[in-house]
Design a protein around this motif. Sequence first.
Motif, mmCIF file in Angstrom:
data_model
loop_
_atom_site.group_PDB
_atom_site.id
_atom_site.type_symbol
_atom_site.label_atom_id
_atom_site.label_comp_id
_atom_site.label_asym_id
_atom_site.label_seq_id
_atom_site.Cartn_x
_atom_site.Cartn_y
_atom_site.Cartn_z
ATOM 1 N N PHE A 1 -1.654 -1.325 -3.845
ATOM 2 C CA PHE A 1 -2.615 -0.234 -3.777
ATOM 3 C C PHE A 1 -1.832 1.075 -3.778
ATOM 4 O O PHE A 1 -0.946 1.252 -2.950
ATOM 5 C CB PHE A 1 -3.436 -0.301 -2.477
ATOM 6 C CG PHE A 1 -4.211 -1.572 -2.304
ATOM 7 C CD1 PHE A 1 -5.514 -1.674 -2.762
ATOM 8 C CD2 PHE A 1 -3.638 -2.673 -1.667
ATOM 9 C CE1 PHE A 1 -6.235 -2.850 -2.594
ATOM 10 C CE2 PHE A 1 -4.347 -3.847 -1.496
ATOM 11 C CZ PHE A 1 -5.648 -3.943 -1.961
ATOM 12 N N SER B 1 1.732 5.404 -0.850
ATOM 13 C CA SER B 1 1.285 6.768 -1.076
ATOM 14 C C SER B 1 2.427 7.545 -1.725
ATOM 15 O O SER B 1 2.495 7.645 -2.941
ATOM 16 C CB SER B 1 0.815 7.411 0.229
ATOM 17 O OG SER B 1 0.266 8.683 -0.029
ATOM 18 N N MET C 1 -2.631 1.208 6.793
ATOM 19 C CA MET C 1 -2.449 0.872 5.380
ATOM 20 C C MET C 1 -1.889 -0.541 5.223
ATOM 21 O O MET C 1 -2.364 -1.317 4.384
ATOM 22 C CB MET C 1 -1.515 1.889 4.701
ATOM 23 C CG MET C 1 -2.130 3.265 4.521
ATOM 24 S SD MET C 1 -0.929 4.504 3.946
ATOM 25 C CE MET C 1 -0.579 3.908 2.279
ATOM 26 N N SER D 1 -8.671 8.399 -1.266
ATOM 27 C CA SER D 1 -8.387 7.058 -1.788
ATOM 28 C C SER D 1 -7.940 6.118 -0.661
ATOM 29 O O SER D 1 -8.191 4.914 -0.738
ATOM 30 C CB SER D 1 -7.343 7.106 -2.904
ATOM 31 O OG SER D 1 -6.066 7.428 -2.403
ATOM 32 N N LYS D 2 -7.311 6.651 0.361
ATOM 33 C CA LYS D 2 -6.957 5.809 1.510
ATOM 34 C C LYS D 2 -8.234 5.280 2.170
ATOM 35 O O LYS D 2 -8.305 4.131 2.587
ATOM 36 C CB LYS D 2 -6.109 6.587 2.513
ATOM 37 C CG LYS D 2 -4.674 6.833 2.044
ATOM 38 C CD LYS D 2 -3.931 7.736 3.012
ATOM 39 C CE LYS D 2 -2.515 8.036 2.559
ATOM 40 N NZ LYS D 2 -2.403 8.721 1.274
ATOM 41 N N SER E 1 -2.576 4.661 -3.007
ATOM 42 C CA SER E 1 -3.608 5.523 -2.411
ATOM 43 C C SER E 1 -2.955 6.854 -2.062
ATOM 44 O O SER E 1 -2.544 7.070 -0.932
ATOM 45 C CB SER E 1 -4.232 4.843 -1.193
ATOM 46 O OG SER E 1 -3.243 4.480 -0.261
ATOM 47 N N ALA F 1 0.885 -1.170 0.000
ATOM 48 C CA ALA F 1 0.000 0.000 0.000
ATOM 49 C C ALA F 1 0.920 1.216 0.000
ATOM 50 O O ALA F 1 1.653 1.434 0.965
ATOM 51 C CB ALA F 1 -0.920 -0.003 1.214
ATOM 52 N N THR G 1 3.923 6.170 3.431
ATOM 53 C CA THR G 1 3.178 7.422 3.358
ATOM 54 C C THR G 1 4.115 8.535 3.824
ATOM 55 O O THR G 1 4.779 8.395 4.842
ATOM 56 C CB THR G 1 1.864 7.373 4.187
ATOM 57 O OG1 THR G 1 1.155 8.594 4.012
ATOM 58 C CG2 THR G 1 2.094 7.079 5.649
ATOM 59 N N GLU H 1 -11.315 5.107 0.567
ATOM 60 C CA GLU H 1 -12.091 4.306 -0.382
ATOM 61 C C GLU H 1 -11.437 2.975 -0.731
ATOM 62 O O GLU H 1 -12.114 1.945 -0.799
ATOM 63 C CB GLU H 1 -12.343 5.119 -1.651
ATOM 64 C CG GLU H 1 -13.254 6.309 -1.409
ATOM 65 C CD GLU H 1 -13.249 7.311 -2.549
ATOM 66 O OE1 GLU H 1 -12.855 6.950 -3.675
ATOM 67 O OE2 GLU H 1 -13.651 8.469 -2.306
ATOM 68 N N LEU H 2 -10.129 2.960 -0.972
ATOM 69 C CA LEU H 2 -9.453 1.735 -1.393
ATOM 70 C C LEU H 2 -9.024 0.856 -0.227
ATOM 71 O O LEU H 2 -9.025 -0.372 -0.341
ATOM 72 C CB LEU H 2 -8.200 2.070 -2.217
ATOM 73 C CG LEU H 2 -8.388 2.757 -3.548
ATOM 74 C CD1 LEU H 2 -7.040 3.128 -4.150
ATOM 75 C CD2 LEU H 2 -9.176 1.864 -4.493
#
Length: 161
Positions: A51, A27, A84, A58-59, A53, A25, A101, A61-62
């Motif tokens: 992912f 960012s 995440m 988006s963090k 995001s 995940a 992130t 939603e996904l």
Amino acid sequence: MQNAIELATQIGVELKSKKLLLAVAESCTGGGVAYAITEVAGSSEWFDCGFVSYSNSSKTELLDIPAALIAQHGAVSEEIAAAMAESAIANSEAKVSLSTTGIAGPTGAVPGKPVGTVCFGWKVGGITHTERLVFAGDRRVVREQTIIHALNKLLKYLREL
């Protein structure tokens, strides 16, 4: 320091030998970790999905990260990095994950979080680990250092299993 593809290759050996799948995940790295991983031939045997995001929405939603958690801690926080990493596993077939992130710059700094601040999450062996670092350099350098560090730490945790 090893490059990302060499690290990804070693991670693949560890994951394959342990019969584990990885999810990421990302960012601030914008898919850079997934890119390094999928540069390795045969990575489909041990890499499930990634992912990217980038936005806060988006963090949510996904990855099902509560907007209230982002508001409370900020998107660049160990709490969000942990969420995440955990959500990457919850939303995939993987049992191992990593997350990134951060603030790659040149803008985006906020009080207490200068440009170069990156938070990481890893979930390995059912344990979630986090870390916060501040890297020096321009946007490209911060992102490269982030990818290398994320992969290095993942390899360390896999070898400890």
